[in-house]
Design a protein around this motif. Structure first.
Motif, PDB file in Angstrom:
ATOM      1  N   ILE A  39      12.879   8.536  -6.933  1.00  0.00           N
ATOM      2  CA  ILE A  39      13.122   7.091  -7.014  1.00  0.00           C
ATOM      3  C   ILE A  39      12.965   6.446  -5.641  1.00  0.00           C
ATOM      4  CG2 ILE A  39      14.990   5.378  -7.314  1.00  0.00           C
ATOM      5  CD1 ILE A  39      15.889   6.916  -9.775  1.00  0.00           C
ATOM      6  N   GLY A  40      12.325   5.270  -5.634  1.00  0.00           N
ATOM      7  CA  GLY A  40      12.273   4.420  -4.441  1.00  0.00           C
ATOM      8  C   GLY A  40      13.046   3.150  -4.746  1.00  0.00           C
ATOM      9  N   LEU A  41      14.031   2.847  -3.906  1.00  0.00           N
ATOM     10  CA  LEU A  41      14.821   1.614  -4.057  1.00  0.00           C
ATOM     11  C   LEU A  41      14.218   0.559  -3.139  1.00  0.00           C
ATOM     12  CD1 LEU A  41      18.309   3.340  -3.857  1.00  0.00           C
ATOM     13  CD2 LEU A  41      17.347   2.244  -5.902  1.00  0.00           C
ATOM     14  N   VAL A  42      13.804  -0.561  -3.713  1.00  0.00           N
ATOM     15  CA  VAL A  42      13.096  -1.585  -2.938  1.00  0.00           C
ATOM     16  C   VAL A  42      14.014  -2.794  -2.778  1.00  0.00           C
ATOM     17  CG1 VAL A  42      10.949  -2.885  -2.729  1.00  0.00           C
ATOM     18  CG2 VAL A  42      10.984  -0.771  -4.085  1.00  0.00           C
ATOM     19  N   ASP A  63       0.844  -1.214   0.000  1.00  0.00           N
ATOM     20  CA  ASP A  63       0.000   0.000   0.000  1.00  0.00           C
ATOM     21  C   ASP A  63       0.874   1.258   0.000  1.00  0.00           C
ATOM     22  OD1 ASP A  63      -2.160  -1.654   0.097  1.00  0.00           O
ATOM     23  OD2 ASP A  63      -2.727  -1.218   2.174  1.00  0.00           O
ATOM     24  N   ALA A  64       1.942   1.224   0.801  1.00  0.00           N
ATOM     25  CA  ALA A  64       2.860   2.378   0.848  1.00  0.00           C
ATOM     26  C   ALA A  64       3.513   2.576  -0.524  1.00  0.00           C
ATOM     27  CB  ALA A  64       3.922   2.160   1.916  1.00  0.00           C
ATOM     28  N   MET A  65       3.828   1.468  -1.200  1.00  0.00           N
ATOM     29  CA  MET A  65       4.431   1.552  -2.536  1.00  0.00           C
ATOM     30  C   MET A  65       3.467   2.187  -3.538  1.00  0.00           C
ATOM     31  SD  MET A  65       6.367  -2.159  -2.553  1.00  0.00           S
ATOM     32  CE  MET A  65       7.046  -2.077  -4.227  1.00  0.00           C
ATOM     33  N   GLU A  66       2.191   1.792  -3.464  1.00  0.00           N
ATOM     34  CA  GLU A  66       1.177   2.389  -4.357  1.00  0.00           C
ATOM     35  C   GLU A  66       1.051   3.892  -4.086  1.00  0.00           C
ATOM     36  OE1 GLU A  66       0.077   1.045  -6.901  1.00  0.00           O
ATOM     37  OE2 GLU A  66      -0.094  -1.124  -6.593  1.00  0.00           O
ATOM     38  N   GLU A  67       1.118   4.247  -2.806  1.00  0.00           N
ATOM     39  CA  GLU A  67       1.025   5.662  -2.418  1.00  0.00           C
ATOM     40  C   GLU A  67       2.216   6.447  -3.004  1.00  0.00           C
ATOM     41  OE1 GLU A  67       0.530   8.094   1.718  1.00  0.00           O
ATOM     42  OE2 GLU A  67       0.122   5.954   1.859  1.00  0.00           O
ATOM     43  N   LEU A  68       3.398   5.859  -2.921  1.00  0.00           N
ATOM     44  CA  LEU A  68       4.589   6.510  -3.480  1.00  0.00           C
ATOM     45  C   LEU A  68       4.472   6.652  -4.999  1.00  0.00           C
ATOM     46  CD1 LEU A  68       7.346   4.735  -1.370  1.00  0.00           C
ATOM     47  CD2 LEU A  68       6.910   7.191  -1.376  1.00  0.00           C
TER      48      LEU A  68
END
Length: 262
Positions: free
Chosen positions: A212-215, A177-182
């Motif tokens: 960018i978000g690094l996962v 969910d946090a990823m979708e928000e980002l």
């Protein structure tokens, strides 16, 4: 049945969790971690236990915090931290930090439009090292799920070497969910995966100026399927030589450098 309707179990559980969070405290230890927490105005400080020797080294920070220390004999250093912890004669009981909402930190926060997401990285030493790298390279936040991730602990703070006081570490209910928000905020989410076709450098170049978000996943299991599916792209850090994987904190440092250098 009597007058008042009984509350459903999930409501009771939620209230319990809320009360537990309100009562939760953390013991930080070691001169460096304790000093950084003492001088952090956002940190709620409850109890400081020090030896005379440690107090002499921390006196300025203790005065700044306005807390009355309990000075104890080194042989009677009785605080609830793991045996064998290198406390250097200093321990501080605090409340966990509250960094606020994901959107506030990731849209308007300090630092580059860059975040690190950790998928079930439970080793406090790894998370502490990632927090240090995130601070060095100016990331806005390190984000992890509340369950199955390293909580704020003395061991994490000690490895983070002060970064825990300054680098937002957000624990979210649901990582996907946090990823979708980002993504809705405009972040491109790059999942690190040794088997990926695309290199991190290629994906960073293609992202242009977008945030960018690094996962990153834990060593061994890597990213969970749901996390992998929610990434925009899977990328690899190319390597030469026999050993084809870095541990998560090393990989985070390399990836943060690659993004911050663009």
């Amino acid at each position: 049945m009597s007058g008042g309707a009984t509350k459903p179990t999930w409501v009771i559980d939620k209230e319990k969790a809320k009360r537990a969070a309100a009562n939760e405290t953390v013991w930080l230890f070691g001169l460096h971690a304790v000093r950084d927490a003492l001088v952090n105005p956002d940190r709620v400080k409850l109890r400081l236990v020090v030896t005379k020797n440690a107090y002499d080294k921390l006196a300025d920070a203790v005065a700044q915090a306005g807390i009355t220390p309990e000075i104890v004999d080194p042989r009677k250093f009785d605080v609830p931290i793991d045996e064998g912890s290198v406390h250097q004669g200093a321990a501080l009981e605090v409340k966990p930090l509250n960094w606020g909402k994901l959107a506030d930190v990731c849209i308007g926060g300090k630092g580059a439009p860059l975040v690190v997401l950790l998928d079930r990285v439970t080793d406090p030493h790894n998370v502490g090292a990632v927090l240090r790298s995130a601070e060095v390279f100016g990331a806005r936040a390190v984000i992890a799920p509340q369950r199955h991730s390293a909580p704020e602990t003395g061991a994490l703070a000690k490895t983070a070497s002060g970064a825990l006081e300054r680098q937002p570490y957000l624990r979210v209910v649901n990582l996907a969910d946090a990823m979708e928000e980002l993504k809705a905020m405009g972040y491109v989410l790059l999942g690190l995966d040794g088997e990926a076709e695309v290199t991190l450098a290629q994906a960073v170049a293609e992202a242009g100026t977008r945030p960018i978000g690094l996962v990153m996943g834990a060593e061994g299991p890597g990213l969970r399927d749901k996390t992998r599916d929610t990434c925009d792209r899977l990328v690899k850090i190319p390597f030469t030589g026999e050993f084809g994987s870095l541990n998560v904190s090393n990989a985070a440092a390399v990836a943060l450098y690659a993004v911050s250098a663009r």
